[in-house]
Design a protein around this motif. Sequence first.
Motif, PDB file in Angstrom:
ATOM      1  N   LEU A  88       0.825  -1.208   0.000  1.00  0.00           N
ATOM      2  CA  LEU A  88       0.000   0.000   0.000  1.00  0.00           C
ATOM      3  C   LEU A  88       0.863   1.264   0.000  1.00  0.00           C
ATOM      4  CD1 LEU A  88      -2.621  -1.094   2.690  1.00  0.00           C
ATOM      5  CD2 LEU A  88      -2.783  -1.301   0.195  1.00  0.00           C
ATOM      6  N   PHE A  89       1.842   1.321   0.903  1.00  0.00           N
ATOM      7  CA  PHE A  89       2.725   2.482   0.966  1.00  0.00           C
ATOM      8  C   PHE A  89       3.954   2.140   1.807  1.00  0.00           C
ATOM      9  CE2 PHE A  89      -0.559   3.020   4.251  1.00  0.00           C
ATOM     10  CZ  PHE A  89       0.216   3.071   5.399  1.00  0.00           C
ATOM     11  N   VAL A  90       4.966   2.974   1.651  1.00  0.00           N
ATOM     12  CA  VAL A  90       6.186   2.887   2.469  1.00  0.00           C
ATOM     13  C   VAL A  90       6.417   4.248   3.110  1.00  0.00           C
ATOM     14  CG1 VAL A  90       8.664   2.408   2.518  1.00  0.00           C
ATOM     15  CG2 VAL A  90       7.204   1.165   0.903  1.00  0.00           C
ATOM     16  N   LEU A  91       6.542   4.243   4.435  1.00  0.00           N
ATOM     17  CA  LEU A  91       6.805   5.473   5.172  1.00  0.00           C
ATOM     18  C   LEU A  91       8.222   5.456   5.738  1.00  0.00           C
ATOM     19  CD1 LEU A  91       3.500   5.848   7.245  1.00  0.00           C
ATOM     20  CD2 LEU A  91       4.050   6.865   5.023  1.00  0.00           C
ATOM     21  N   ASN A  92       8.810   6.639   5.784  1.00  0.00           N
ATOM     22  CA  ASN A  92      10.073   6.807   6.504  1.00  0.00           C
ATOM     23  C   ASN A  92       9.744   7.247   7.925  1.00  0.00           C
ATOM     24  OD1 ASN A  92      11.623   6.327   4.110  1.00  0.00           O
ATOM     25  ND2 ASN A  92      11.177   8.439   3.471  1.00  0.00           N
ATOM     26  N   LEU A  93      10.265   6.525   8.896  1.00  0.00           N
ATOM     27  CA  LEU A  93       9.946   6.778  10.298  1.00  0.00           C
ATOM     28  C   LEU A  93      11.224   7.094  11.070  1.00  0.00           C
ATOM     29  CD1 LEU A  93       8.033   6.705  12.771  1.00  0.00           C
ATOM     30  CD2 LEU A  93       8.461   4.230  12.888  1.00  0.00           C
ATOM     31  N   ASP A  94      11.315   8.309  11.571  1.00  0.00           N
ATOM     32  CA  ASP A  94      12.421   8.698  12.455  1.00  0.00           C
ATOM     33  C   ASP A  94      11.873   8.803  13.871  1.00  0.00           C
ATOM     34  OD1 ASP A  94      14.466   8.925  10.520  1.00  0.00           O
ATOM     35  OD2 ASP A  94      13.637  10.857   9.886  1.00  0.00           O
ATOM     36  N   THR A  95      12.482   8.069  14.798  1.00  0.00           N
ATOM     37  CA  THR A  95      11.991   8.062  16.172  1.00  0.00           C
ATOM     38  C   THR A  95      13.114   8.385  17.144  1.00  0.00           C
ATOM     39  OG1 THR A  95      12.407   5.695  16.472  1.00  0.00           O
ATOM     40  CG2 THR A  95      10.232   6.335  15.655  1.00  0.00           C
ATOM     41  N   SER A  96      12.693   8.918  18.280  1.00  0.00           N
ATOM     42  CA  SER A  96      13.610   9.158  19.400  1.00  0.00           C
ATOM     43  C   SER A  96      12.956   8.586  20.644  1.00  0.00           C
ATOM     44  CB  SER A  96      13.874  10.651  19.570  1.00  0.00           C
ATOM     45  OG  SER A  96      14.562  10.898  20.782  1.00  0.00           O
ATOM     46  N   VAL A  97      13.704   7.763  21.370  1.00  0.00           N
ATOM     47  CA  VAL A  97      13.183   7.199  22.614  1.00  0.00           C
ATOM     48  C   VAL A  97      14.176   7.477  23.735  1.00  0.00           C
ATOM     49  CG1 VAL A  97      11.877   5.380  21.454  1.00  0.00           C
ATOM     50  CG2 VAL A  97      14.210   4.910  22.214  1.00  0.00           C
ATOM     51  N   SER A  98      13.657   7.620  24.940  1.00  0.00           N
ATOM     52  CA  SER A  98      14.496   7.756  26.130  1.00  0.00           C
ATOM     53  C   SER A  98      14.618   6.403  26.800  1.00  0.00           C
ATOM     54  CB  SER A  98      13.890   8.763  27.111  1.00  0.00           C
ATOM     55  OG  SER A  98      13.990  10.066  26.601  1.00  0.00           O
ATOM     56  N   ALA A  99      15.811   6.110  27.283  1.00  0.00           N
ATOM     57  CA  ALA A  99      16.069   4.813  27.912  1.00  0.00           C
ATOM     58  C   ALA A  99      16.239   4.981  29.414  1.00  0.00           C
ATOM     59  CB  ALA A  99      17.315   4.176  27.318  1.00  0.00           C
ATOM     60  N   ARG A 100      15.598   4.097  30.158  1.00  0.00           N
ATOM     61  CA  ARG A 100      15.806   4.009  31.599  1.00  0.00           C
ATOM     62  C   ARG A 100      16.637   2.763  31.853  1.00  0.00           C
ATOM     63  NH1 ARG A 100      13.247   1.134  35.703  1.00  0.00           N
ATOM     64  NH2 ARG A 100      13.466   2.054  37.793  1.00  0.00           N
ATOM     65  N   LEU A 101      17.780   2.910  32.513  1.00  0.00           N
ATOM     66  CA  LEU A 101      18.724   1.822  32.700  1.00  0.00           C
ATOM     67  C   LEU A 101      18.769   1.399  34.161  1.00  0.00           C
ATOM     68  CD1 LEU A 101      21.461   3.451  30.486  1.00  0.00           C
ATOM     69  CD2 LEU A 101      20.047   1.500  29.846  1.00  0.00           C
ATOM     70  N   VAL A 102      18.825   0.102  34.393  1.00  0.00           N
ATOM     71  CA  VAL A 102      18.884  -0.432  35.753  1.00  0.00           C
ATOM     72  C   VAL A 102      19.845  -1.606  35.796  1.00  0.00           C
ATOM     73  CG1 VAL A 102      16.530   0.270  36.342  1.00  0.00           C
ATOM     74  CG2 VAL A 102      16.927  -1.983  35.344  1.00  0.00           C
ATOM     75  N   VAL A 103      20.424  -1.852  36.971  1.00  0.00           N
ATOM     76  CA  VAL A 103      21.263  -3.030  37.186  1.00  0.00           C
ATOM     77  C   VAL A 103      20.407  -4.091  37.848  1.00  0.00           C
ATOM     78  CG1 VAL A 103      23.293  -3.976  38.338  1.00  0.00           C
ATOM     79  CG2 VAL A 103      23.364  -1.662  37.359  1.00  0.00           C
ATOM     80  N   SER A 104      20.322  -5.242  37.225  1.00  0.00           N
ATOM     81  CA  SER A 104      19.553  -6.363  37.752  1.00  0.00           C
ATOM     82  C   SER A 104      20.482  -7.555  37.911  1.00  0.00           C
ATOM     83  CB  SER A 104      18.398  -6.701  36.801  1.00  0.00           C
ATOM     84  OG  SER A 104      17.671  -7.821  37.258  1.00  0.00           O
TER      85      SER A 104
END
Length: 473
Positions: A371-387
Amino acid sequence: MYLCCWLALVALIPVTLNTNPGVKVKLTAKGLEYGRQLGMASIQQKLKSIKVPDMSGKQRVSPIGKVRYSLTNLRMVDVGLPKSALDLVPGTGVRLSIGNAFLRLRGNWRVKYLRIIKDRGSFDLNVNGLTITTSVAMKSDETGRPGVSTVSCVATVGSAKVKFHGGASWLYNLFRKFIDKALRGALQKKICPLVADAVSDLNPELKTLNVVAKVDKYAEIEYSMVSAPIVSTSSIELGLKGEFYNIQKHQEPPFSPTAFSMPPQSTNMLYTGLSAFTANSAAFVYNTAGTLSLSITDDMIPKGSPIRLNTKTFGAFIPQIAERFPGLMMKLLVKTVKNPVITFEPNNATVQATCTVTAYAIQPNTTLSPLFVLNLDTSVSARLVVSGLRLAGSVTLNQMDLTLGKSYVGEFQVRALNNIFQIVLKIVVIPILNVQLAKGYPLPALGKMKLVNTQLQVLKDYMLIGTDVQFNR
């Protein structure tokens, strides 16, 4: 046994010199003190195993004349190590010193004199003023794992006093100084070989260092040394490679680690700095392996969602889809087109990803009609933990940007799809990603090491893990 857990941290010979490390580990004075305490318990057990061979000889004692004697069944009953120190020699290595130590032994004696007179009894041997100073050398085997050996050892017995019981003990008191000297010499000869054996016995424990740690079926991480340890008066700092590799094929990424400096913190025993290079090498491995793609179908959308993955929902925003493909389910293929980029700024870890989203209509015969092709630019924030002994995390969406790559159904306003794709990212893509991130990846560790009082900070270009350590017996 436990002293090795600290010695191992300085035991790796550099594999590649003059290369910036992806991971740094700093052992502080507090950590060395904990290692000294554990090490003394181990060395004390070793000293309790000292075996002094039976001794015999003859000595002229006035006025009796020649006396033949033997000391047998000498066994250790107590060991004390009241004073010890594990010192760092800047630019050199580690020196262990033990002072004012004492040993308590018991045994049996037997004498013969005047040709026909025999006697026997028991005795106590008190060894005081025992000092031991040893230097330990660290090396690496062909796999990058550590090994240790004794470079030098000096043991001195201040005094070895014998007290005899039973029989003609008065006779022994006459030539006690000769026995004292013989026993002192025998003990001094035993102590340094025992220390060398104790150091050598550490090597199997050192093999537990996870120089190469498996992450999952795709990746492993290498923790071999890239430079010599930096030894100061208060800490030891190690530079580890800290690079992810594909398990099947080691391939270097098209970027290199940049230099970073560990802060002068010393509250915890151990500090580990993990650079953005390490995280980005992971992104390179997974992207190259083709694992950073996801097929999304309607059954992955929560039942309560008003958004369905079908041509009816999308036809409300792109009418020609509903006209040309009425009543069909849809499929989305999300795929990265280049390596995601992870950046660390103070209190902020961010992942930038550039993807394509290809939408298909699923025909009754399961054929996919694009049907279509989209270009997707994303930014996510990461929360880091020691397990445990792993670094885990989760991400939340910051922002996204959609542009049209190609349309198979004619022109349409991409902006109209923003809300749909934000929902798809939040309720499908990110939860799936977080399940994987929650599994974490292994931190550099030794044997049965446990991290306690752990704190994690995100700083400029790296994250810092400060922790105390316990070793399970």
